[in-house]
Design an enzyme around this catalytic site. Structure first.
Site, PDB file in Angstrom:
ATOM      1  N   GLY A  50       2.365   1.874  10.576  1.00 17.16           N
ATOM      2  CA  GLY A  50       3.373   2.918  10.399  1.00 17.16           C
ATOM      3  C   GLY A  50       4.083   3.299  11.690  1.00 17.16           C
ATOM      4  O   GLY A  50       4.767   4.316  11.750  1.00 17.16           O
ATOM      5  N   GLU A  53      -6.660   5.070   7.792  1.00 21.03           N
ATOM      6  CA  GLU A  53      -6.359   6.480   7.469  1.00 21.03           C
ATOM      7  C   GLU A  53      -7.558   7.137   6.790  1.00 21.03           C
ATOM      8  O   GLU A  53      -7.843   8.314   7.011  1.00 21.03           O
ATOM      9  CB  GLU A  53      -5.091   6.551   6.585  1.00 21.03           C
ATOM     10  CG  GLU A  53      -3.856   6.228   7.407  1.00 21.03           C
ATOM     11  CD  GLU A  53      -2.691   5.662   6.611  1.00 21.03           C
ATOM     12  OE1 GLU A  53      -2.670   5.776   5.379  1.00 21.03           O
ATOM     13  OE2 GLU A  53      -1.790   5.087   7.253  1.00 21.03           O
ATOM     14  N   ASN A  56       0.881  -1.179   0.000  1.00 21.23           N
ATOM     15  CA  ASN A  56       0.000   0.000   0.000  1.00 21.23           C
ATOM     16  C   ASN A  56       0.910   1.218   0.000  1.00 21.23           C
ATOM     17  O   ASN A  56       1.518   1.534   1.015  1.00 21.23           O
ATOM     18  CB  ASN A  56      -0.893  -0.017   1.247  1.00 21.23           C
ATOM     19  CG  ASN A  56      -1.679   1.273   1.388  1.00 21.23           C
ATOM     20  OD1 ASN A  56      -1.911   1.975   0.417  1.00 21.23           O
ATOM     21  ND2 ASN A  56      -2.085   1.595   2.608  1.00 21.23           N
ATOM     22  N   GLU A  90      -5.906  -4.732  10.375  1.00 23.01           N
ATOM     23  CA  GLU A  90      -4.815  -3.787  10.620  1.00 23.01           C
ATOM     24  C   GLU A  90      -5.045  -3.045  11.935  1.00 23.01           C
ATOM     25  O   GLU A  90      -5.745  -2.027  11.957  1.00 23.01           O
ATOM     26  CB  GLU A  90      -4.748  -2.760   9.491  1.00 23.01           C
ATOM     27  CG  GLU A  90      -4.479  -3.366   8.122  1.00 23.01           C
ATOM     28  CD  GLU A  90      -3.760  -2.383   7.224  1.00 23.01           C
ATOM     29  OE1 GLU A  90      -2.716  -2.766   6.696  1.00 23.01           O
ATOM     30  OE2 GLU A  90      -4.208  -1.234   7.083  1.00 23.01           O
ATOM     31  N   HIS A 148      -9.509   1.675   4.854  1.00 24.08           N
ATOM     32  CA  HIS A 148      -8.219   1.800   5.547  1.00 24.08           C
ATOM     33  C   HIS A 148      -8.400   2.764   6.724  1.00 24.08           C
ATOM     34  O   HIS A 148      -9.143   3.745   6.625  1.00 24.08           O
ATOM     35  CB  HIS A 148      -7.153   2.322   4.577  1.00 24.08           C
ATOM     36  CG  HIS A 148      -5.764   2.201   5.114  1.00 24.08           C
ATOM     37  ND1 HIS A 148      -5.255   3.090   6.038  1.00 24.08           N
ATOM     38  CD2 HIS A 148      -4.790   1.285   4.885  1.00 24.08           C
ATOM     39  CE1 HIS A 148      -4.027   2.724   6.347  1.00 24.08           C
ATOM     40  NE2 HIS A 148      -3.720   1.633   5.664  1.00 24.08           N
TER      41      HIS A 148
HETATM   42  C1  PEP Z   1      -0.679   0.090   5.734  1.00 26.26           C
HETATM   43  O1  PEP Z   1      -0.345   0.985   4.968  1.00 26.26           O
HETATM   44  O2  PEP Z   1      -1.812  -0.391   5.645  1.00 26.26           O
HETATM   45  C2  PEP Z   1       0.293  -0.380   6.721  1.00 26.26           C
HETATM   46  C3  PEP Z   1       0.037  -1.451   7.419  1.00 26.26           C
HETATM   47  O3  PEP Z   1       1.449   0.358   6.851  1.00 26.26           O
HETATM   48  P1  PEP Z   1       2.833  -0.126   7.550  1.00 26.26           P
HETATM   49  O4  PEP Z   1       3.169  -1.473   6.936  1.00 26.26           O
HETATM   50  O5  PEP Z   1       3.818   0.930   7.172  1.00 26.26           O
HETATM   51  O6  PEP Z   1       2.576  -0.241   9.011  1.00 26.26           O
END
Ligand code: PEP
Length: 251
Positions: free
Chosen positions: A173, A97, A9, A167, A95
């Protein structure tokens, strides 16, 4: 038998030129799609370069979002009909975000899932809890609620074909990965939730990814878990060498 799915992603990173440089660097180095399906989710402006590469490679492509209407007076949105016409395979929806910064609701996500299927693409539906919810013992109930709302009105056949990305928000992140056991526990819970909403066969087919600071150093352990069928990966998917290590984790 569920085919593992490793998806990058890119978020709001990379230009079309950088996309071309990335695909030139991974050309000929991806695993066979029958072994591990590899996907890149990219900003809409980068998708033409990605789709052109995908036509002659094992890579599949994903948009990072779309609207739930195909066309109309919706300034600034991306049409799922157009993404489909372009040859995009998947669309990431829900997501954290997008839920957090852009106020996407469970209802929007459900409408988007239906729009994606209507346009012959496959949704990757994200869900996840905050650290406060986890510490308060509310994570399982929260995740089950997100899944139920996102899948509302979808057929068992559609659900069996889609991808769910678990997630935990506190691991995205941040460099803080959920332990492989924590990730497995929640992915198993998601599969049970799908079984209770649909049936065992649907739950056995739906692919569930873990996302949150997955990197070459931890991908093998995470992927060894029974209910984890893939990774949705941000930071570590931006560099071709690292994406290739993730994609080829079985080697
Ligand atoms: C994401 O972008 O969904 C994600 C899990 O980012 P990261 O792997 O950087 O934690």
């Amino acid at each position: 038998m569920r085919t593992p799915i490793i998806a990058g992603n890119w978020k709001l990173n990379k230009s079309p030129k950088e996309t071309q440089e990335f695909v030139d660097a991974i050309a000929g180095k991806l695993p066979a799609a029958s072994k591990v399906e590899t996907v890149i989710a990219a900003p809409a402006v980068d998708l033409p370069a990605l789709v052109a590469f995908a036509k002659n490679s094992e890579l599949k492509t994903a948009a990072e979002n779309c609207y739930f209407e195909d066309e109309g007076a919706f300034t600034g949105e991306t049409s799922p009909k157009v993404l489909s016409e372009m040859g995009v395979d998947y669309v990431v929806i829900g997501h954290s975000e997008r839920r957090g910064y852009f106020h996407e609701t469970d209802e929007d996500i459900n409408k988007k899932a239906k729009a994606i299927f209507r346009n012959n693409m496959t949704p990757i539906i994200c869900c996840g809890e905050t650290l406060e919810q986890r510490e308060a013992g509310e994570a399982e109930g929260w995740i089950a609620g997100q899944i139920k709302a996102a899948l509302d009105g979808l057929s068992a056949e559609q659900v069996a074909s889609l991808v769910i990305a678990y997630e935990p928000i506190w691991a995205i992140g941040t460099g803080k990965t959920a332990t492989a056991d924590q990730a497995e526990e929640m992915c198993a819970h998601i599969r049970k939730t799908v079984a209770s909403l649909y049936n065992e066969a649907t739950a056995a087919n739906v692919r569930i990814q873990y996302g949150g600071s997955v990197k070459p150093a931890n991908v093998k352990e995470i992927m060894s878990k029974e209910d984890i069928d893939g990774g949705l990966i941000g930071g570590a998917a931006l560099v071709p060498e690292s994406f290739l290590e993730l994609a080829n984790y079985q080697d």
